[in-house]
Enzyme design. Structure first.
Site, PDB file in Angstrom:
ATOM      1  N   VAL A  68       0.804  -1.233   0.000  1.00 21.70           N
ATOM      2  CA  VAL A  68       0.000   0.000   0.000  1.00 21.70           C
ATOM      3  C   VAL A  68       0.830   1.272   0.000  1.00 21.70           C
ATOM      4  CG1 VAL A  68      -2.044  -1.006   1.071  1.00 21.70           C
ATOM      5  CG2 VAL A  68      -0.229  -0.086   2.518  1.00 21.70           C
ATOM      6  N   TYR A  69       2.129   1.186   0.213  1.00 25.85           N
ATOM      7  CA  TYR A  69       2.933   2.406   0.256  1.00 25.85           C
ATOM      8  C   TYR A  69       2.941   3.056  -1.128  1.00 25.85           C
ATOM      9  CZ  TYR A  69       4.797   0.823   4.786  1.00 25.85           C
ATOM     10  OH  TYR A  69       4.940   0.406   6.102  1.00 25.85           O
ATOM     11  N   SER A  70       2.292   4.211  -1.189  1.00 28.96           N
ATOM     12  CA  SER A  70       2.129   4.947  -2.453  1.00 28.96           C
ATOM     13  C   SER A  70       1.565   4.050  -3.547  1.00 28.96           C
ATOM     14  CB  SER A  70       3.470   5.568  -2.896  1.00 28.96           C
ATOM     15  OG  SER A  70       3.869   6.586  -2.000  1.00 28.96           O
ATOM     16  N   GLY A  71       0.618   3.199  -3.162  1.00 28.18           N
ATOM     17  CA  GLY A  71      -0.091   2.369  -4.134  1.00 28.18           C
ATOM     18  C   GLY A  71       0.802   1.436  -4.935  1.00 28.18           C
TER      19      GLY A  71
ATOM     20  N   LYS B  73       4.331  -6.287   2.882  1.00 29.67           N
ATOM     21  CA  LYS B  73       3.143  -6.532   3.705  1.00 29.67           C
ATOM     22  C   LYS B  73       1.885  -6.605   2.849  1.00 29.67           C
ATOM     23  CE  LYS B  73       5.186  -3.408   7.122  1.00 29.67           C
ATOM     24  NZ  LYS B  73       5.827  -2.512   6.142  1.00 29.67           N
TER      25      LYS B  73
END
Length: 325
Positions: A60-63, A87
């Protein structure tokens, strides 16, 4: 020059550096992120050159942008020497099965992460949060399948309650599923609530601990002041969660950290990281430098050997409470 130290991840045989490079900064989703892919790759290479072999990111970090940047850095690195962690859990699309810890989402997102990272396997695959809507047996069976298929080497978890985590470990033992090798909790000199929650479980069960936000979003670097608004462009200016550290009790902790830093000719950030490295059962704090200068400062914590009195002085400034106070 700082010599890198290594340790085992929990009760596994996996060697990891005492500092883990957090890769959430490598993206452009938030204003405080690095926002420069080339500079991010250069910073990752600088960390690897310094002996860090442990990288932590998330889908999910910056999609997915962070994973892609890490993948670019891996192109010119010796993959066999690295421990790459990512993750799963967060929303990757606004649709049914677009988030959570169902078998479908876990298996789909693992393949997507492997594609973005440009690798055949992930060394450490972690559940980012707990999913109350999916039976823990389903989640563990899916993670176990990924290990059995060779896509994942070890599994880990992040940010949950001691009861849930203990239940997951017990279920793995009973059902013969792969066991969580590590836990990623919030833990720093000003965020000590997990001492009365997850850390007791981790120590008793031989689970490694890789704390996130070991510098409390920059609070423990000493760059913020009691009676001044955070400067424009700082993470605290953009994040209410960082400003939540601005309490009198936490300022007292920072005062103690500054005092020890003066005694050791070190920076507050180095003392805060060294303090964590002196805590059982911490394996490797996850640092998130945004420049090579910050990286070098973080590495300097490995050269600090705090006395028991100094460790106790920092700890005495705050009474840990669970839930987080």
């Amino acid at each position: 020059m700082t010599e890198m130290a290594y340790t085992k991840l929990g009760s596994t045989g996996l060697d990891v550096s005492r500092l883990c490079l957090g890769c959430m900064n490598f993206g452009s989703e938030q204003s405080w992120m690095l926002g420069d892919a080339d500079a991010s790759v250069d910073l990752i290479h600088a960390a690897l050159d310094a002996g860090i072999n442990f990288l932590d990111t998330a889908n999910v970090y910056s999609g997915g942008e962070s994973e892609e940047i890490v993948g670019r850095a891996l192109d010119s690195a010796n993959r066999d020497d690295l421990v790459v962690a990512t993750k799963v859990y967060g929303e990757m699309r606004d649709a049914p099965n677009g988030s959570g810890l169902s078998r479908k989402h876990i298996l789909d997102q693992c393949e997507a992460s492997l594609d973005r990272l440009g690798t055949d396997y992930v060394d450490l695959y972690q559940i980012h949060r707990w999913d109350d809507e999916t039976p823990v047996e389903e989640t563990l069976a899916a993670l176990d399948h990924l290990v059995e298929s060779g896509r994942v080497r070890y599994i880990g978890a992040s940010t949950t309650t001691a009861y849930r985590f203990t239940k997951a470990l017990y279920t793995s033992d009973v059902e013969d599923y792969e066991r969580f090798a590590c836990m990623q909790p919030e833990y720093s000199a000003v965020a000590r609530h997990e001492e009365a929650n997850l850390l007791e479980v981790c120590e008793g069960e031989g689970v490694g601990v890789i704390p996130w936000s070991p510098l409390a979003g920059g609070f423990l670097t000493g760059k913020y002041r009691r009676d001044a608004d955070p400067g424009e462009g700082t993470r605290a200016a953009a994040s209410e969660s960082v400003r939540s550290y601005f309490t009198e009790e936490n300022w007292a902790v920072l005062d103690a950290v500054r005092d020890v830093a003066d005694e050791e000719d070190a920076t507050p950030a180095q003392v805060a990281l060294a303090w964590l490295l002196h805590r059982d059962p911490v394996t490797a704090p996850i640092v998130g430098p945004k420049s090579e200068a910050q990286l070098r400062e973080n590495l300097g914590a490995l050269d600090l050997s705090l006395s028991p009195a100094q460790v106790d002085r920092v700890a005495a400034a705050k009474t840990p409470r669970y839930p987080k106070a």
